[in-house]
Design an enzyme around this catalytic site. Structure first.
Site, PDB file in Angstrom:
ATOM      1  CG  HIS A   1      -4.384  -1.687  -0.877  1.00  0.00           C
ATOM      2  ND1 HIS A   1      -4.980  -0.724  -0.530  1.00  0.00           N
ATOM      3  CD2 HIS A   1      -3.888  -2.020   0.514  1.00  0.00           C
ATOM      4  CE1 HIS A   1      -5.009   0.058   0.585  1.00  0.00           C
ATOM      5  NE2 HIS A   1      -4.251  -1.054   1.334  1.00  0.00           N
TER       6      HIS A   1
ATOM      7  CE  LYS B   1      -7.198  -1.269   3.198  1.00  0.00           C
ATOM      8  NZ  LYS B   1      -6.529  -2.322   3.786  1.00  0.00           N
TER       9      LYS B   1
ATOM     10  CB  SER C   1      -0.932   0.009   0.964  1.00  0.00           C
ATOM     11  OG  SER C   1      -0.323   0.094   2.369  1.00  0.00           O
TER      12      SER C   1
HETATM   13  C1  PLP Z   1      -6.306  -2.841   5.151  1.00  0.00           C
HETATM   14  C2  PLP Z   1      -5.344  -3.920   5.227  1.00  0.00           C
HETATM   15  C3  PLP Z   1      -5.627  -5.044   6.006  1.00  0.00           C
HETATM   16  C4  PLP Z   1      -6.697  -4.833   7.028  1.00  0.00           C
HETATM   17  O1  PLP Z   1      -7.966  -4.774   6.756  1.00  0.00           O
HETATM   18  P1  PLP Z   1      -9.312  -4.635   7.478  1.00  0.00           P
HETATM   19  O2  PLP Z   1     -10.417  -5.363   6.999  1.00  0.00           O
HETATM   20  O3  PLP Z   1      -9.533  -3.259   7.823  1.00  0.00           O
HETATM   21  O4  PLP Z   1      -8.907  -5.268   8.913  1.00  0.00           O
HETATM   22  C5  PLP Z   1      -4.830  -6.164   5.889  1.00  0.00           C
HETATM   23  N1  PLP Z   1      -4.016  -6.372   5.120  1.00  0.00           N
HETATM   24  C6  PLP Z   1      -3.611  -5.230   4.162  1.00  0.00           C
HETATM   25  C7  PLP Z   1      -2.678  -5.524   3.126  1.00  0.00           C
HETATM   26  C8  PLP Z   1      -4.481  -4.092   4.210  1.00  0.00           C
HETATM   27  O5  PLP Z   1      -4.144  -3.147   3.207  1.00  0.00           O
END
Ligand code: PLP
Length: 402
Positions: free
Chosen positions: A218, A249, A190
């Protein structure tokens, strides 16, 4: 009493340290729904800004059809279940979403979690033991690192995105006599928008008879021709052993996570994965809305196409304006400023110009790699993007960055 006070002194001291190192995180308060245009609180009231820092890739966080589906599920299935899944927290909706996700991702079965953090946290320990090996990218997400810490398997870390080093780790794990080897990586990283080289990793894994797992937070919903993720993008759809991801997301952005893979793996997770066994079920309205999200993205690639067009446009336009970016294809676009102070000044000036974007500097990214990270959304219009590029240009010239 004296001891207790010294504890609170210690906590305050820690907070002071965070503050003086410039790393104190503040929350900006939004007074609207999550959208391309949001209202944020300011000392004098609130103002409307163009939002370039949400993971709202498909613009579904406040989409009317998604809200309607959430309201429908609320009406038919209630607000909450007050239970974990295996006692009395599984509704027909949960089973439907699990099978729809499996279909979408090209796997056999899927298990839902309250968050992707929990999916990763509860993944490794039930599946692998001390005779086994986990090979992971050094920049993997915190939730993967924590999940691996909870597992007794031997750990091998490879240099970020370095395939020769990943191979070295597999080689070492085999030489050390590992029973099973699981290579695990973020599908997309990210901070840079770097897309993992899953095609190459698959070849390495096959060579060492290793499993391959990816975290698709992502990617799910928009990466690849039909938005199925990094495996589709890299031509290894159907060839990934374990996929974890988030509903928080691109997929509507509420909350929730999942692990997807072979049915026997998912069955064992349902028996032994602790965040699944000991944490509440996902709320029905989130589940109902996510089913709707899958309907929308399976019926049409319009949103992911628009997102990718926006990404191409912005990447070109911001470079034409004189900025340097990390090259790539992902809607995460790091605009490299290098200097931390200038990065902060640019983010502040952009906000004056009604553009909300976040600066990142050490230790979140390496020293002298400070940047503004912008994230594209299908909800951004061409005018929004042009306005942002021109604000970047204006502020960048003012601050002597370009
Ligand atoms: C956002 C993210 C998470 C966590 O996701 P949530 O559902 O908000 O707990 C885990 N791994 C990656 C790579 C992320 O970008």
């Amino acid at each position: 009493m004296a001891e207790k006070l010294s504890f609170y002194d210690y906590i305050r001291h820690e907070l002071d340290d965070i503050q003086s190192s410039g790393l104190f995180k503040k929350e900006r308060v939004i007074t609207s729904a999550q959208r391309a245009r949001i209202s944020v609180q300011t000392p004098s009231g609130s103002k409307e800004v163009l939002n370039f820092c949400a993971n709202n890739y498909l613009g579904l966080s406040a989409h009317p059809d998604v809200i309607k589906a959430a309201q429908d599920a609320l009406a038919t299935h209630g607000f909450g279940l007050s239970s974990v899944r295996f006692i009395c927290g599984t509704q027909d909706l949960h089973k439907t979403l699990e099978s729809r996700l499996s279909q979408f991702l090209g796997t056999q079965d899927t298990i839902l979690y309250p968050a992707a953090f929990d999916a990763n946290g509860g993944l490794f320990e039930p599946l692998l033991g001390e005779m086994d090996a986990i090979v992971s990218d050094q920049l993997n997400h915190a939730s993967i690192i924590d999940g691996i810490r909870l597992c007794k398997a031997k750990r091998y870390r490879y240099l970020h995105n370095d395939m020769a080093d990943a191979r070295r780790c597999c080689e070492e794990a085999r030489r050390d006599g590992a029973r099973f080897i699981l290579v695990f990586t973020d599908g997309v990283f990210s901070m840079d928008g770097t897309i993992a080289q899953l095609d190459k990793l698959r070849i390495i894994c096959d060579e060492y008879n290793a499993l391959l797992g990816i975290d698709e937070c992502h990617a799910t919903g928009f990466l690849g021709k039909t938005g199925r993720g990094t495996h589709e993008f890299k031509g290894v759809f159907g060839k990934i052993d374990i996929i974890t991801g988030t509903l928080g997301k691109a997929m509507g952005g509420a909350s929730g996570g999942f692990t997807s893979g072979r049915s026997e793996v998912i069955q064992l997770l349902r028996q032994r994965s602790r965040p699944y066994l000991f944490s509440n079920t996902l709320a029905p309205n989130i589940v109902g809305a996510t089913i709707k999200v899958l309907d929308m993205i399976e019926n049409s690639t319009e949103l992911r196409d628009r997102l990718m067009n926006n990404t191409r446009f912005f990447r070109e336009a911001i470079q034409a304006e004189g900025f340097e970016i990390k090259t790539g294809e992902h809607p995460i676009i790091p605009i490299m400023i290098y200097d931390a102070v200038k990065t902060q000044a640019l983010a502040t000036r952009l906000l004056d110009l009604d553009i909300y974007a976040i600066g990142f500097f050490f230790p979140v990214v390496p020293k002298n790699q400070a940047r503004i990270r912008v994230q594209m959304s299908a909800a951004h219009s061409q005018t929004d993007l042009e306005k942002a590029v021109s604000a970047f240009g204006h502020a960048g010239r003012e601050l002597g960055i370009i």
